[in-house]
Design an enzyme around this catalytic site. Structure first.
Site, PDB file in Angstrom:
ATOM      1  N   GLY A  11      30.808  48.074  31.096  1.00 48.89           N
ATOM      2  CA  GLY A  11      32.254  48.104  31.329  1.00 48.89           C
ATOM      3  C   GLY A  11      32.973  47.427  30.181  1.00 48.89           C
ATOM      4  N   ALA A  12      33.849  48.183  29.519  1.00 46.66           N
ATOM      5  CA  ALA A  12      34.536  47.648  28.330  1.00 46.66           C
ATOM      6  C   ALA A  12      36.023  47.442  28.618  1.00 46.66           C
ATOM      7  CB  ALA A  12      34.324  48.575  27.144  1.00 46.66           C
ATOM      8  N   GLY A  13      36.347  47.031  29.852  1.00 45.00           N
ATOM      9  CA  GLY A  13      37.735  46.700  30.195  1.00 45.00           C
ATOM     10  C   GLY A  13      38.069  45.305  29.667  1.00 45.00           C
ATOM     11  N   SER A  14      39.169  44.746  30.188  1.00 41.97           N
ATOM     12  CA  SER A  14      39.622  43.461  29.634  1.00 41.97           C
ATOM     13  C   SER A  14      38.584  42.342  29.847  1.00 41.97           C
ATOM     14  CB  SER A  14      40.967  43.073  30.235  1.00 41.97           C
ATOM     15  OG  SER A  14      40.875  43.044  31.638  1.00 41.97           O
ATOM     16  N   ASN A 103      35.896  42.576  40.984  1.00 43.09           N
ATOM     17  CA  ASN A 103      36.801  42.208  42.087  1.00 43.09           C
ATOM     18  C   ASN A 103      36.233  42.616  43.435  1.00 43.09           C
ATOM     19  OD1 ASN A 103      39.036  40.907  41.202  1.00 43.09           O
ATOM     20  ND2 ASN A 103      40.276  42.746  40.921  1.00 43.09           N
ATOM     21  N   LYS A 182      39.071  34.587  46.772  1.00 44.94           N
ATOM     22  CA  LYS A 182      39.780  35.493  45.854  1.00 44.94           C
ATOM     23  C   LYS A 182      40.121  36.796  46.588  1.00 44.94           C
ATOM     24  CE  LYS A 182      40.319  37.068  41.296  1.00 44.94           C
ATOM     25  NZ  LYS A 182      40.517  38.465  41.428  1.00 44.94           N
ATOM     26  N   ASN A 190      47.685  42.532  46.731  1.00 39.71           N
ATOM     27  CA  ASN A 190      47.485  43.800  46.014  1.00 39.71           C
ATOM     28  C   ASN A 190      47.961  45.049  46.765  1.00 39.71           C
ATOM     29  OD1 ASN A 190      46.242  41.831  44.496  1.00 39.71           O
ATOM     30  ND2 ASN A 190      44.596  43.148  43.787  1.00 39.71           N
ATOM     31  N   GLU A 265      40.610  49.642  44.288  1.00 40.11           N
ATOM     32  CA  GLU A 265      39.479  48.857  44.803  1.00 40.11           C
ATOM     33  C   GLU A 265      39.654  48.530  46.292  1.00 40.11           C
ATOM     34  OE1 GLU A 265      37.853  46.475  40.948  1.00 40.11           O
ATOM     35  OE2 GLU A 265      39.683  45.672  41.831  1.00 40.11           O
TER      36      GLU A 265
HETATM   37  O1  KPL Z   1      44.025  39.163  41.061  1.00 37.47           O
HETATM   38  C1  KPL Z   1      45.119  39.677  41.081  1.00 37.47           C
HETATM   39  C2  KPL Z   1      45.163  41.142  40.895  1.00 37.47           C
HETATM   40  O2  KPL Z   1      46.192  41.685  40.550  1.00 37.47           O
HETATM   41  O3  KPL Z   1      44.100  41.755  41.096  1.00 37.47           O
HETATM   42  C3  KPL Z   1      46.342  38.851  41.343  1.00 37.47           C
HETATM   43  C4  KPL Z   1      45.935  37.409  41.527  1.00 37.47           C
HETATM   44  C5  KPL Z   1      47.022  39.342  42.571  1.00 37.47           C
HETATM   45  C6  KPL Z   1      47.309  38.832  40.189  1.00 37.47           C
HETATM   46  O4  KPL Z   1      48.017  39.991  40.025  1.00 37.47           O
END
Ligand code: KPL
Length: 299
Positions: A11-14, A103, A182, A190, A265
């Site tokens: 994965g070459a994302g940020s 995530n 998280k 989100n 996601e």
């Molecule tokens: O982790 C985030 C996301 O956008 O996935 C937050 C903390 C909500 C920041 O935008």
């Protein structure tokens, strides 16, 4: 001097580019595993920090070509983990470690059968980075990167690579609680920003949306308590308010996915919360409604 391990970064994302670049600074050789076949065998990741651009050399490869992986860092979107891993799991050495820096929750269980008992770890980070272009990111803010094992494994030797990098890193004994925390914050922010197409800050300034955040947090607190994540249950309202204030001008990652017409996601964020709620026989109708709205957007 190269005195670290060889890392393959999927994965070459940020975050993939950020971790890859920082591991090279720690004396590691890094192969970025790309979706498309690269035109060259090596390339440079450009990282802009405070207006200064730095370049980091990495090897470039395609999943169909990688061999003999000893250290794998997965940084894809949660919904891409299974497919991306299918392409390379046969090339993992038996003892290879697999780190997920993705995530949400629930994707690691999906790929367990592809792994031959490889030790797996999770990475959660508050580093701020966004993509400017191919292999070009802005490292916008410093944070803390926590690494841990959900299977109770001890801190491994390769952790030294991460400690030697400029990132602030910590071994986390209770990584599940960190991932859940998280996830809980992402559940409250989100999907709502994605559906209302608003910046995070509007969730505090718009009364109607602020009331919805409260309803979502009430449910998230109940599920967190039921699942044994007591600290999240106690602090979720305040923590969500703090993240909304701290990221007021941001577009959440889910809103960015919706705008770019990418799959979101949601299944690994609110979906995971709802599966946990069902198992515990806890109602979460507000989270369910939002989940359904985002899913219908996705299809
Ligand atoms: O982790 C985030 C996301 O956008 O996935 C937050 C903390 C909500 C920041 O935008």
């Amino acid at each position: 001097m190269l005195n670290g391990n060889h890392w393959h970064v999927l994965g070459a994302g940020s975050m993939g580019c950020l971790f890859a670049s920082q591991l090279t600074t720690a004396g590691c050789s890094v192969t970025l595993v790309l979706r498309e076949k690269p035109k060259t065998q090596s390339g440079f990741i450009t990282v802009d920090t405070d207006g200064v651009s730095s370049q980091y050399e990495v090897e470039l490869d395609h999943a169909s070509n990688v061999r003999d992986i000893t250290h794998l860092l997965v940084t894809t979107k949660a919904q891409d983990v299974e497919t991306a891993m299918r392409g390379i799991s046969t090339q993992l050495r038996k003892s290879a470690c697999v780190l997920f820096a993705t995530n949400g929750m629930g994707y690691a269980e999906q790929v367990k059968t592809q792994l031959k008992g490889n030790p797996t770890y999770h990475v959660t980070s508050t580093e701020g980075a966004y993509r400017i272009g191919p292999l070009h990111i802005c490292h916008a803010g410093h944070g803390l990167t926590r690494i841990g094992s959900a299977d109770g494994l001890h801190a491994p030797r390769w952790l030294g690579d991460w400690h030697k990098s400029p990132l602030q890193c910590r071994w986390e004994e209770n990584i599940n609680a960190a991932l859940w925390h998280k996830l809980a914050i992402n559940c409250a922010i989100n999907p709502l920003t994605a559906i209302h197409q608003c910046h995070n800050g509007e969730l505090a300034t718009n009364r109607e949306l602020a009331a919805q955040v409260k309803q979502l947090c009430d449910e998230i607190a109940k599920v967190s308590l039921g699942a044994g994540f007591n600290e999240t249950a106690a602090s979720i309202h305040a923590d969500v308010a703090a993240v909304i204030a701290g990221t007021a001008d941001n577009r959440s990652s889910m809103l960015q996915d919706i705008i770019a017409e990418r799959e979101t996601e949601i299944d690994f964020i609110t979906g995971h919360l709802l599966r946990t709620a069902e198992r515990l026989v806890i109602d979460a109708p507000h989270n369910r409604k939002l989940f359904n709205q985002v899913v219908s957007h996705d299809h």
